[in-house]
Write a protein that holds these residues in place. Sequence first.
Motif, PDB file in Angstrom:
ATOM      1  N   GLU A 196       0.871  -1.183   0.000  1.00 11.07           N
ATOM      2  CA  GLU A 196       0.000   0.000   0.000  1.00 11.07           C
ATOM      3  C   GLU A 196       0.903   1.227   0.000  1.00 11.07           C
ATOM      4  O   GLU A 196       1.826   1.303   0.813  1.00 11.07           O
ATOM      5  CB  GLU A 196      -0.859  -0.037   1.276  1.00 11.07           C
ATOM      6  CG  GLU A 196      -1.898   1.022   1.345  1.00 11.07           C
ATOM      7  CD  GLU A 196      -2.687   0.955   2.661  1.00 11.07           C
ATOM      8  OE1 GLU A 196      -2.865   2.003   3.283  1.00 11.07           O
ATOM      9  OE2 GLU A 196      -3.111  -0.156   3.059  1.00 11.07           O
ATOM     10  N   PRO A 197       0.677   2.184  -0.893  1.00 10.03           N
ATOM     11  CA  PRO A 197       1.575   3.349  -0.974  1.00 10.03           C
ATOM     12  C   PRO A 197       1.663   4.094   0.364  1.00 10.03           C
ATOM     13  O   PRO A 197       0.652   4.300   1.030  1.00 10.03           O
ATOM     14  CB  PRO A 197       0.922   4.232  -2.044  1.00 10.03           C
ATOM     15  CG  PRO A 197       0.012   3.323  -2.808  1.00 10.03           C
ATOM     16  CD  PRO A 197      -0.411   2.232  -1.864  1.00 10.03           C
ATOM     17  N   GLY A 198       2.890   4.465   0.737  1.00  4.74           N
ATOM     18  CA  GLY A 198       3.102   5.291   1.926  1.00  4.74           C
ATOM     19  C   GLY A 198       3.056   4.558   3.249  1.00  4.74           C
ATOM     20  O   GLY A 198       3.350   5.134   4.298  1.00  4.74           O
ATOM     21  N   LEU A 199       2.689   3.271   3.234  1.00  7.91           N
ATOM     22  CA  LEU A 199       2.551   2.551   4.512  1.00  7.91           C
ATOM     23  C   LEU A 199       3.888   2.079   5.060  1.00  7.91           C
ATOM     24  O   LEU A 199       4.113   2.102   6.264  1.00  7.91           O
ATOM     25  CB  LEU A 199       1.593   1.363   4.345  1.00  7.91           C
ATOM     26  CG  LEU A 199       1.367   0.482   5.589  1.00  7.91           C
ATOM     27  CD1 LEU A 199       0.835   1.307   6.767  1.00  7.91           C
ATOM     28  CD2 LEU A 199       0.403  -0.661   5.280  1.00  7.91           C
ATOM     29  N   HIS A 251      -3.807   0.136  12.017  1.00  7.05           N
ATOM     30  CA  HIS A 251      -3.971   0.560  10.625  1.00  7.05           C
ATOM     31  C   HIS A 251      -5.244  -0.080  10.078  1.00  7.05           C
ATOM     32  O   HIS A 251      -5.439  -1.285  10.208  1.00  7.05           O
ATOM     33  CB  HIS A 251      -2.750   0.115   9.802  1.00  7.05           C
ATOM     34  CG  HIS A 251      -2.844   0.458   8.353  1.00  7.05           C
ATOM     35  ND1 HIS A 251      -2.783   1.761   7.903  1.00  7.05           N
ATOM     36  CD2 HIS A 251      -3.020  -0.318   7.258  1.00  7.05           C
ATOM     37  CE1 HIS A 251      -2.909   1.762   6.583  1.00  7.05           C
ATOM     38  NE2 HIS A 251      -3.052   0.510   6.162  1.00  7.05           N
ATOM     39  N   GLU A 293       6.771   3.251   5.362  1.00  2.00           N
ATOM     40  CA  GLU A 293       7.523   4.190   6.226  1.00  2.00           C
ATOM     41  C   GLU A 293       7.007   4.187   7.666  1.00  2.00           C
ATOM     42  O   GLU A 293       7.710   4.574   8.583  1.00  2.00           O
ATOM     43  CB  GLU A 293       7.446   5.625   5.677  1.00  2.00           C
ATOM     44  CG  GLU A 293       8.195   5.865   4.380  1.00  2.00           C
ATOM     45  CD  GLU A 293       7.503   5.285   3.149  1.00  2.00           C
ATOM     46  OE1 GLU A 293       8.222   4.984   2.178  1.00  2.00           O
ATOM     47  OE2 GLU A 293       6.260   5.128   3.173  1.00  2.00           O
ATOM     48  N   LYS A 294       5.745   3.776   7.842  1.00  2.00           N
ATOM     49  CA  LYS A 294       5.143   3.800   9.191  1.00  2.00           C
ATOM     50  C   LYS A 294       5.403   2.503   9.961  1.00  2.00           C
ATOM     51  O   LYS A 294       5.051   2.389  11.125  1.00  2.00           O
ATOM     52  CB  LYS A 294       3.626   4.013   9.074  1.00  2.00           C
ATOM     53  CG  LYS A 294       3.240   5.332   8.422  1.00  2.00           C
ATOM     54  CD  LYS A 294       1.729   5.411   8.250  1.00  2.00           C
ATOM     55  CE  LYS A 294       1.355   6.658   7.463  1.00  2.00           C
ATOM     56  NZ  LYS A 294      -0.030   6.595   6.999  1.00  2.00           N
TER      57      LYS A 294
END
Length: 251
Positions: free
Chosen positions: A196-199, A211, A201-202
């Motif tokens: 999933e885009p951007g996930l 989430h 990094e978290k």
Amino acid sequence: IHMKKVLFIGATHGNETIGLEALATLSNQPDFSQIIGNPRALALKQRYTEYDLNRAGQGNPTAPEYEKRRAVEILAEAKKYQYTVDLHGTYQNTGVFLLVTNPTPQNLRLASYFDIPNLVVWPSVTPEMQYPVSEFFSCGIEIESGPQTNPQTTIELAAYLEDFLKNLPTREADSNWSMRLLQKNLWEMCGAIPAEPGLVEKLKEFQIITHRNETFAPIFVGTYEYANILGYKLKSHTPHEFKNRFLSEQL
């Protein structure tokens, strides 16, 4: 025949040498044997040559793939020992943790003999993680260590192995092993994290996150990009939950 005690396996994946490096520092501990899981892949410094040895299960003595034949040899060797411990390395910042692929009472008891705080039960439920060799040891577990490129991780792993060997007779004699086990941080793998885009990094190894209304701790973040997943989800268990799930029958 007196059964030999402990067999350590290093380099089941040829690009994971941390187990062999840690074992090389234990020269004053005579009470174990060691083998190289995948010597051909180790020579090439790659994960495997023709087939992932740690997905080969019980193997096949007549298979064309080297790793499937090698799995048969490893399991035959493991039968000579009371305990088998397969040492793996990861590039992720996981620290050293116990990985139990087959949560039988005897395998969980073996895990309790290690003074390693994180214990992950990892059943063969996702296709890209199926049929690890350790699932077929009569009594055995895996230990994962990361980042394997950090010399400090090797030192930490060696210290845990040294402690295990030194204290094994005492811990075997302790009938209260389940109490030791339940003092660990207890986790169970409960599925993959879809890409999933951007996930990514978290996500931090063993750090709980919520989430999409789901609470879990990620592990092996970024390891399995070829499977189009970001990593795996771990569910945290309280000692009571873990006991009911995995230990209720024999306690």
